[in-house]
Design an enzyme around this catalytic site. Structure first.
Site, PDB file in Angstrom:
ATOM      1  N   HIS A   1       9.309 114.895  63.621  1.00 58.38           N
ATOM      2  CA  HIS A   1       8.750 114.712  64.958  1.00 58.38           C
ATOM      3  C   HIS A   1       7.266 114.424  64.844  1.00 58.38           C
ATOM      4  O   HIS A   1       6.544 115.073  64.101  1.00 58.38           O
ATOM      5  CB  HIS A   1       8.978 115.979  65.803  1.00 58.38           C
TER       6      HIS A   1
ATOM      7  N   ASP B   1      10.794 121.513  79.277  1.00 62.99           N
ATOM      8  CA  ASP B   1       9.865 120.594  78.617  1.00 62.99           C
ATOM      9  C   ASP B   1       9.898 119.232  79.287  1.00 62.99           C
ATOM     10  O   ASP B   1       8.874 118.562  79.416  1.00 62.99           O
ATOM     11  CB  ASP B   1      10.185 120.443  77.125  1.00 62.99           C
TER      12      ASP B   1
ATOM     13  N   ARG C   1       2.550 116.577  82.616  1.00 61.95           N
ATOM     14  CA  ARG C   1       1.353 116.511  81.762  1.00 61.95           C
ATOM     15  C   ARG C   1       0.915 115.067  81.573  1.00 61.95           C
ATOM     16  O   ARG C   1      -0.261 114.754  81.525  1.00 61.95           O
ATOM     17  CB  ARG C   1       1.642 117.139  80.395  1.00 61.95           C
TER      18      ARG C   1
ATOM     19  N   SER D   1       5.827 122.383  73.315  1.00 63.08           N
ATOM     20  CA  SER D   1       6.696 121.272  73.714  1.00 63.08           C
ATOM     21  C   SER D   1       7.518 120.806  72.512  1.00 63.08           C
ATOM     22  O   SER D   1       8.746 120.698  72.578  1.00 63.08           O
ATOM     23  CB  SER D   1       5.820 120.131  74.249  1.00 63.08           C
TER      24      SER D   1
ATOM     25  N   LYS E   1      11.630 122.151  71.725  1.00 64.40           N
ATOM     26  CA  LYS E   1      12.740 121.200  71.581  1.00 64.40           C
ATOM     27  C   LYS E   1      13.351 121.284  70.193  1.00 64.40           C
ATOM     28  O   LYS E   1      14.566 121.250  70.036  1.00 64.40           O
ATOM     29  CB  LYS E   1      12.236 119.767  71.799  1.00 64.40           C
TER      30      LYS E   1
END
Ligand code: URA
Length: 433
Positions: free
Chosen positions: A82, A161, A168, A183, A187
């Site tokens: 990620h 999220d 955001r 966040s 996840k």
């Protein structure tokens, strides 16, 4: 408990309890707390920060806000990667098929564009027909069958999220360490992978502008993951310049396909090989050096490209676009950005490049905006290159020709020229293990 009191406590610099965080995230999830109060808390967190304990509690609350993937249904070791978000960052499109081509399972849940950064889901949706929403059963069976599936977050998965991310994005509260860490890790923990490689971007195009901040974010996320029993590594990678030459959704898919064919830009290729190496290594396929050789081989022998095509086909995408990227729909208009002066490009404001691409239609200004998939920028010159007065720095693409003037202004203002080439910066600044 009242949302108002929680916002006020954080606004005044207080430390929120686990119960308060759980209550608030519960309200985000069930819709009982309105957007303006959620946005206000995000802004309070942005200015006041959070302790490690608060960040962990926020991460767990995000993880627990929805369903978790039943990972027991997937056979084999599952590895994910990620990124904290960058400009021109199409690494997932290259790295995931490399890793899956070795039989390591990649069950990837990706995000959409956020702020000035792009998102893998938006990029994939530029492939005609590609479905980024699969049922859990389809997702699991695709990962078991071909080793790779890439989807967006479903409504049931870390829904808090999803809401926070969208708010955001439009309230200037993305670049907050606890909000980013919770966040991403919320996840990741809900997806329940065995191993996670984080690509923490640093520099003018990332949410963390300095190597020090990026290392701190990396450490925080690695510790959160370890605490939850995951094998974790974080790479700190350079985002002081866009990765590769393409910015914008279909333009980036085309560049990713070129990279899978072994013809990608050297910076993009190197970052992809390094990320893939750590993913393969965490999955038990040798040291990072050995795994990097495997990653390179998957590009050279075409197995990574074949895996990508298999994935596109499995998710309903038009594989002919991948076989022949010149078939991607083109933007109606293009415009060359010419340099006003001569010199070496000494530095660029990469965030501004991302914003220029957004102005062309490649991203969203509000949560409801529709994306122009063919919009974006192809850079003709990058940091360190020499450009003559009147030489082309970049080509802009859009369905809206009226957007060219402001994108050009942003791009030129974001490009600094000097008499000498700048010193070369590393592509990878460090590794947090
Ligand atoms: N990626 C995420 O998933 N969340 C963030 O906050 C930033 C990047």
């Amino acid at each position: 408990m009242r949302a108002y009191d929680i916002i006020k406590k954080k606004r005044d610099g207080g430390e929120l309890s686990a119960e308060e965080i759980k209550y608030f995230i519960g309200g985000v999830t069930d819709g009982s707390i309105p957007d303006y109060q959620i946005s206000a808390l995000c802004m309070a967190i942005y200015f006041r920060g959070m302790t490690v304990r608060e960040t962990c509690d926020l991460t767990y609350a995000v993880r627990d806000s929805g369903e978790k993937l039943d990972s027991s249904a997937i056979r084999g070791i599952r590895v994910d990667k990620h990124s904290t978000g960058g400009v021109g960052d199409k690494t997932s499109l290259v790295v995931a098929p490399i890793v899956a081509s070795y039989g390591v399972k990649v069950a990837k849940m990706s995000g959409r564009g956020l702020g000035h950064t792009g998102g893998t889901v938006d990029k994939l949706e530029s492939i005609e027909g590609f479905r980024t929403t699969l049922t859990d059963a389809e997702f699991v069976s695709q990962v078991n069958d071909i080793g790779l599936a890439i989807v967006g977050q479903s409504k049931q998965f870390a829904p808090a999220d999803k809401k926070l991310y969208a708010l955001r994005d439009v309230t200037a509260t993305v670049d907050s360490m606890p909000l980013i860490a919770s966040s991403i890790m919320g996840k990741k923990l809900a997806a329940d992978d065995d191993c996670i490689v984080l690509d923490v971007k640093t520099g003018s195009g990332s949410f963390m502008k300095t190597v020090k901040e990026s290392k701190a974010l990396a450490r925080l996320m690695v510790d959160i993951g370890r605490g939850a029993g995951k094998k974790m590594v974080a790479l700190i990678t350079n985002m002081d310049r866009p990765l590769g030459y393409a910015i914008g959704n279909s333009l980036e898919v085309i560049e990713a396909v070129e990279t899978l064919r072994g013809r990608g830009p050297s910076d993009l290729t190197e970052v992809c090989l390094t990320l893939a190496a750590y993913m393969l290594s965490l999955a038990g396929m040798g040291t990072p050096d050995e795994a990097k050789r495997l990653a390179r081989r998957a590009i050279e022998d075409g197995s990574a490209l074949r895996k990508f095509m298999e994935t596109v086909a499995a998710q309903g995408g038009d594989v002919r676009l991948i076989e022949d990227p010149s078939r991607f729909p083109k933007a109606r208009y293009s415009h060359a950005v010419l340099s006003k002066a001569e010199g070496y490009i000494t530095k660029v404001d990469t965030e501004a490049y991302g914003l220029a691409s957004l102005a062309l239609g490649a991203g969203r200004n509000t949560a409801e905006d529709r994306i122009d998939f063919s919009a974006g920028i192809i850079l003709r010159k990058k940091t360190g290159d020499f450009v003559r007065a009147g030489g082309e720095i970049a080509t802009l693409y859009s369905e809206n020709a009226a957007a060219f003037a402001s994108a050009e202004r942003i791009l030129l203002a974001a490009t600094s020229l000097g008499d000498r080439p700048p010193e070369q910066e590393p592509l990878v600044y460090g590794i947090v293990e």
